[in-house]
Design an enzyme around this catalytic site. Structure first.
Site, PDB file in Angstrom:
ATOM      1  N   LYS A 133      74.086  59.783  -3.039  1.00  0.00           N
ATOM      2  CA  LYS A 133      74.928  60.911  -2.625  1.00  0.00           C
ATOM      3  C   LYS A 133      75.679  60.648  -1.329  1.00  0.00           C
ATOM      4  O   LYS A 133      76.586  61.409  -0.983  1.00  0.00           O
ATOM      5  CB  LYS A 133      74.076  62.164  -2.486  1.00  0.00           C
ATOM      6  CG  LYS A 133      73.488  62.633  -3.797  1.00  0.00           C
ATOM      7  CD  LYS A 133      74.563  63.047  -4.767  1.00  0.00           C
ATOM      8  CE  LYS A 133      73.952  63.765  -5.956  1.00  0.00           C
ATOM      9  NZ  LYS A 133      74.983  64.262  -6.865  1.00  0.00           N
ATOM     10  N   SER A 135      64.532  60.468 -11.144  1.00  0.00           N
ATOM     11  CA  SER A 135      65.798  60.355 -11.886  1.00  0.00           C
ATOM     12  C   SER A 135      66.136  58.878 -12.104  1.00  0.00           C
ATOM     13  O   SER A 135      66.689  58.509 -13.150  1.00  0.00           O
ATOM     14  CB  SER A 135      66.935  61.078 -11.166  1.00  0.00           C
ATOM     15  OG  SER A 135      67.115  60.572  -9.858  1.00  0.00           O
TER      16      SER A 135
END
Lengths: 319, 106
Positions: free
Chosen positions: A62, A279
């Site tokens: 991110k 994830s």
């Protein structure tokens, strides 16, 4: 008594040319790792590579969209110097905003569900971010609604990047992650596999790879159920679907349950020395399944974030 | 005095699961334990079953069930006994947050 220091012996501060001005300039250009031990059953003609995005400065992929959304906001005038950055996030994007905000001297306010972990809130506060805690029953969608209410009430006070609907999100991956994958595989990537959350990584990398070669196959990974433990991923049938998502660019979708993803997360730590989050486990499990269906191919996936972010979760030592 | 041997409780449904409960945010069920309540709920709304239970029919690890403010994991688990008017909450997992205590917003 102070003794005067002769000017001639003062060290020069101008000579440290290889130093970076701050951590923000170290985002991206992550290593591409070949996974061998978890992929030991594959024929020599099939390889699985993982982009080590957990090695970005704040610990996740991110950093890329957070930096790009801030940059584009500044350049367009949407993010003025007197404004506070506000967004909804339970996790990695918030940590990336908070890190970049600290390094660049920007005010950051984040809405997140109250049941986010204590260590996560501590990381955000350590970087100096202000936190708004929202109803756990409404999940991250509830935090998103709270931010929208605040921004509507005080439109001049805040810059709201809105990662779910901001094209700078996927463009960070089009220019960065996707281009790096092409360079690092010498353009030989045949399959790209990654989870769908904001879908920025999937949309940006897929568009870049298909521009290089429309035959590259791109597979989106989703949680199998609406309730799941895969931080950052969305069950598209029941979640707020991001505005930047265009399902038509995907060649296929695969779903994974949390338990399968966590098994792979543990294996990555123990067999590859990669301490990453669930994830990333889902992504690697999916990449290996895609690889097993091929006679030859170069499969690339994403290690989204560092496993140190999940140490208070109970799954590390279970079997 | 109660005239029946079951207890009526309210189950709070989190936003992501409301598509399986016809949009209901709370559902009343008659049950004596948390397990009874969740089984009654999944009988009434079968689409919830995969979300709450794994293939061995055990409650999934990341599904957090609270009675009032108490995480049943720290009590008697699915066998936790219910009192009349208890409120059960099915709380979405926030990674890193599953095993931390928090207060249910009134």
């Amino acid at each position: 008594m102070n003794t005067a220091v002769p000017n001639a012996s003062l060290p020069s501060t101008a000579g440290v040319r290889s130093a970076l001005p701050n951590m923000v300039d170290d985002i991206g250009q992550t290593p591409l790792l070949r996974l061998d031990r978890v992929a030991a059953d594959l024929p020599e003609t099939v390889a699985v590579y993982a982009k080590a995005e957990h090695l970005n400065p704040s610990g996740s992929v991110k950093d890329r969209p957070a930096r790009r959304m801030i940059q584009e906001g500044r350049e367009s005038g949407a993010f003025r110097r007197d404004q506070t950055l506000i967004d909804a996030t339970s996790g990695n994007t918030g940590i990336a905003y908070a890190m970049i905000g600290a390094a660049k001297g920007l005010d950051v306010t984040l809405a997140l569900p109250e049941n986010a972990s204590a260590e996560r809130k501590k990381v955000l506060r350590a970087y100096g971010a202000e936190l708004l805690l929202t109803d756990p029953m409404a999940g991250t969608d509830g935090a998103q609604r709270r931010v929208k209410e605040i921004v509507e009430a005080h439109p001049n006070r805040y810059f709201y990047p809105d990662q779910y609907n901001n094209d700078a999100n996927w463009r960070a991956h089009y220019d960065g992650t996707g281009t790096e994958i092409l360079e690092q595989t010498d353009g030989r990537v045949s399959h790209f596999v990654t989870g769908l959350g904001t879908t920025g990584t999937f949309m940006g990398v897929t568009r870049r790879l298909k521009e290089h070669d429309p035959a590259v196959q791109c597979v989106g990974v989703e949680p199998a159920t609406a309730m799941h433990g895969l931080e950052g991923l969305k069950h598209m049938d029941t979640a707020l679907v991001p505005g930047i998502y265009d399902p038509s660019v995907a060649d296929a979708h695969r779903t994974y349950d949390t338990e399968t993803a966590i098994d792979m997360t543990r294996r990555l730590a123990q067999a590859e020395g990669l301490l990453v989050g669930p994830s990333a486990g889902a992504n690697v499990a999916a990449a290996l399944d895609v690889a097993r269906s091929l006679e030859a191919g170069v499969v690339v996936t994403i290690l989204c974030d560092t496993g140190t972010r999940y140490l208070s979760d109970d799954f590390w030592n279970d079997e | 005095m109660p005239t029946t041997d079951t207890t009526t409780v309210t189950v709070r449904i989190p936003t992501p699961l409301r598509s399986a409960t016809d949009g209901q945010s709370t559902v009343e069920v008659d049950a004596n334990t948390v397990d009874d309540a969740l089984r009654t709920l999944t009988d009434r709304y079968p689409d919830l079953a995969d979300n709450l239970y794994n293939e061995n029919d055990d409650l999934r690890q990341f599904v957090n069930i609270y009675v009032g403010d108490e995480d049943v994991r720290f009590g008697d688990g699915p066998e936790t006994a219910l009192e009349p008017n208890d409120e059960i909450s099915i709380v979405p997992s926030i990674a890193g947050g599953c095993f931390h205590r928090w207060r249910v917003n009134a």
